[in-house]
Design an enzyme around this catalytic site. Structure first.
Site, short mmCIF file in Angstrom:
data_model
loop_
_atom_site.label_atom_id
_atom_site.label_comp_id
_atom_site.label_asym_id
_atom_site.label_seq_id
_atom_site.Cartn_x
_atom_site.Cartn_y
_atom_site.Cartn_z
N GLY A 1 -29.33 -22.91 18.76
CA GLY A 1 -30.06 -22.36 17.62
C GLY A 1 -29.47 -22.87 16.32
O GLY A 1 -28.87 -23.94 16.26
N CYS A 2 -29.62 -22.08 15.27
CA CYS A 2 -29.10 -22.46 13.96
C CYS A 2 -27.61 -22.75 14.04
O CYS A 2 -26.84 -21.95 14.55
CB CYS A 2 -29.36 -21.33 12.96
SG CYS A 2 -28.57 -21.60 11.36
#
Length: 247
Positions: free
Chosen positions: A66-67
């Site tokens: 993810g981020c």
């Protein structure tokens, strides 16, 4: 959904619509961690690992979950990790730029390159933290509010040994039904890692009250502190510190 690099990015505005006061948001995220978007999953240590050979130097592994702000933050607080750099992996050098990666069409994943001392922490322990608190390995091409292949769960292995250990641990977790849904983490050969723009580095350290960090990433660091107290360190290792010239 991509983060905008402008002073008031879309995610910032969306969070303000839900929580009018950043201070309240911070308190809620830290004191009600069990209700946050990121929950720790207590996992068994891998049975297949690699011991540090005598005189071993630092090692590297590239992880995507993810981020990269949150993944970087978790490992910046992990003992034995000497560097955690946000960047891009899975695509070409020419397209390793945030605006292009955010389209989801470059093949890249937001990733973090970890440099670690195998005499202090093993690859298996790093993977245990990665699957337990750094991200949710059952979400396909997304993490929390972020959607797209650039947010996929992936381990970019540099050699057969890293691939073997990662494969074995994924199989072990699957057999133990450690998660309620199947692990979708991809194992991809590392063809190149490209550091992200400076404004992405150390983001959680520099902007701890930023709403996205408050709700999505500070709980991850808190989970690391409680679930992996033996390897947690309060003072993070940062890119900005390592880039300063030695005195």
């Amino acid at each position: 959904m991509a983060r905008n690099r402008s002073p008031l990015p879309v995610r910032f505005i969306q969070t303000l619509l839900v929580v009018p006061f950043v201070g309240l948001a911070l308190a809620l995220a830290l004191n009600v961690g069990a209700r946050s978007a990121e929950r720790a999953v207590v996992l068994p240590a891998p049975t297949v690992d690699v011991a540090a050979p005598a005189g071993a130097g630092v090692q590297t592994i590239v992880l995507a979950g993810g981020c990269f702000w949150g993944v970087q933050a978790v490992f910046q607080h992990t003992k034995g990790v000497t560097a955690a750099v946000s960047g891009y992996a899975g695509g070409d050098k020419q397209t390793a730029h945030y605006e292009m990666v955010s389209t989801g069409r470059t093949g890249h994943a937001e990733s973090v390159q970890l440099t670690y001392d195998p005499r202090q922490i093993s690859l298996g322990k790093i993977l245990q933290i990665y699957f337990s608190v750094a991200h949710n390995p059952t979400e396909l091409n997304r993490q929390g509010p972020d959607v797209g292949t650039q947010y996929r769960s992936a381990i970019f292995f540099a050699d057969d040994e890293q691939k073997r250990i990662a494969n074995a641990y994924i199989a072990e977790l699957g057999k133990a039904h450690a998660f309620s849904r199947p692990i979708v983490t991809q194992l991809e050969p590392l063809s190149g890692f490209y550091p992200a723009e400076d404004y992405h580095q150390d983001f959680a350290v520099l902007h701890p009250s930023y709403p996205y960090i408050v709700f999505n990433d500070l709980p991850k660091v808190e989970n690391l502190k409680h679930v992996f107290a033996d390897v947690y360190r309060d003072m993070p290792v940062t890119v900005m510190a390592s880039s300063k010239p030695s005195q």
